[in-house]
Design an enzyme around this catalytic site. Structure first.
Site, PDB file in Angstrom:
ATOM      1  N   HIS A   1       0.851  -1.190   0.000  1.00  0.00           N
ATOM      2  CA  HIS A   1       0.000   0.000   0.000  1.00  0.00           C
ATOM      3  C   HIS A   1       0.888   1.242   0.000  1.00  0.00           C
ATOM      4  CE1 HIS A   1      -4.249  -1.454   0.886  1.00  0.00           C
ATOM      5  NE2 HIS A   1      -3.546  -2.550   0.736  1.00  0.00           N
TER       6      HIS A   1
ATOM      7  N   CYS B   1      -7.686   0.886   4.008  1.00  0.00           N
ATOM      8  CA  CYS B   1      -7.939  -0.123   5.032  1.00  0.00           C
ATOM      9  C   CYS B   1      -8.921   0.459   6.041  1.00  0.00           C
ATOM     10  CB  CYS B   1      -6.647  -0.536   5.747  1.00  0.00           C
ATOM     11  SG  CYS B   1      -6.916  -1.721   7.091  1.00  0.00           S
TER      12      CYS B   1
ATOM     13  N   ASN C   1      -3.821   0.451  -2.441  1.00  0.00           N
ATOM     14  CA  ASN C   1      -2.682  -0.310  -2.945  1.00  0.00           C
ATOM     15  C   ASN C   1      -1.832   0.551  -3.862  1.00  0.00           C
ATOM     16  OD1 ASN C   1      -5.072  -2.278  -2.609  1.00  0.00           O
ATOM     17  ND2 ASN C   1      -3.287  -3.603  -2.626  1.00  0.00           N
TER      18      ASN C   1
END
Length: 300
Positions: A210, A241, A250
């Site tokens: 990420h 997240c 990502n």
């Protein structure tokens, strides 16, 4: 100069890992269009959706409809995240090619994300792996918070290895190593991957970086130096997240493809087609995607 791989595989996770964290609800037809456009870009792998209970991820409540509605290409693997046997039933109904299971290296993150301890999670995932294999599906595993947890900080590499051991012992075909909150740095990545290579066949490992702190491409380069050839990416940097405040998506598939292509590493992915797909999905999100490639495309 370290010898780098001549080619890599990029696994697109945007339709699942990206969209599941977007607040703007995307309609089913837009998701199908996104996946169909991605399918025309040269990608060999797309993670379509997730078969978790709709109350947990309302964005992906139409998982079966999306999976059944796309125009499938024979040379492309269509995967989906599956948390349990109930989800597996829906995934089989949707006829996905590959089933993905997931858990965390961090006990606290696992509790927050799955509502189970690590030890309680193993038998549930084993059932999914066994069921998927009986249906002739390949299985991919995800291990989250490998490089750091929002609750526990850095995770001991021995704890990571223990979870990896258990996942491989279930019979998974590949394991994706996740920097879920984007805290990894190149030295840390070097150290962790050095340990991983000693214990596991790196041909069965992928990297899932990420870009919260803008380190994802630098960390990718370190993985390339170690000979890793499979990387997850999310179109335009979609995602984040939900259990890590401020974590971004990502590594952007388009930025990753650009870097690798400029380095002379073959990806098989058409950057122009990726970019056009990103511009199309931006209209449904009603916001710009954060990747450098998308920023550049909007200026032109």
């Amino acid at each position: 100069m370290v010898s780098l791989p001549q080619d890599v595989t990029i696994k697109e996770v945007g339709p699942r890992d990206g969209l599941q964290n977007e607040k703007t609800l995307i309609d089913t037809e837009a998701k199908i269009s996104l996946i169909n456009q991605l399918s025309e870009s040269g990608l060999s792998y797309i993670e379509l959706t997730s078969f978790v209970h709709p109350k947990w991820i309302p964005q992906l409540k139409d998982a079966v409809e999306v999976a059944k509605g796309i125009d499938r290409k024979n040379d492309l693997t269509y995967a989906a995240l599956v948390p349990n046997l109930k989800g597996l039933e829906r995934a089989i109904e949707a006829d996905v090619d590959e089933v993905s299971i997931f858990m965390s290296a961090s006990e606290t993150h696992n509790q927050k994300n799955i509502n189970k301890s690590i030890d309680e999670t193993y038998p549930v995932l084993q059932e999914v792996v066994d069921g998927a294999k009986q249906e002739g599906k390949s299985v991919r595993g995800y291990i989250s918070t490998v490089f750091g947890c929002p609750y526990e900080g850095k995770i001991d590499v021995n704890q990571v290895m223990s979870v990896c051991d258990n996942l491989f012992s279930m019979g998974i075909d590949e394991l994706s190593i996740g920097d879920t909150i984007g805290v990894a740095n190149p030295v840390q990545v070097h150290n962790v991957l050095s340990s991983m290579k000693e214990r596991f066949d790196q041909n069965h490992l992928a990297l899932h970086f990420h870009d919260t702190r803008g380190m994802a491409l630098a960390n990718t380069y370190v993985a390339l130096e170690h000979g890793f050839r499979t990387f997850d990416g999310s179109l335009g940097g979609l995602g984040g997240c939900p259990y890590a405040k401020g974590a971004s998506g990502n590594v952007a598939t388009d930025d990753l493809v650009h870097m690798l292509t400029e380095m002379g590493i073959e990806t098989g992915v058409n950057l122009d087609k990726l970019t056009n797909t990103g511009l199309a999905i931006e209209k449904h999100l009603d916001k710009p995607l954060p990747s450098k490639q998308m920023e550049l495309a909007r200026r032109m």
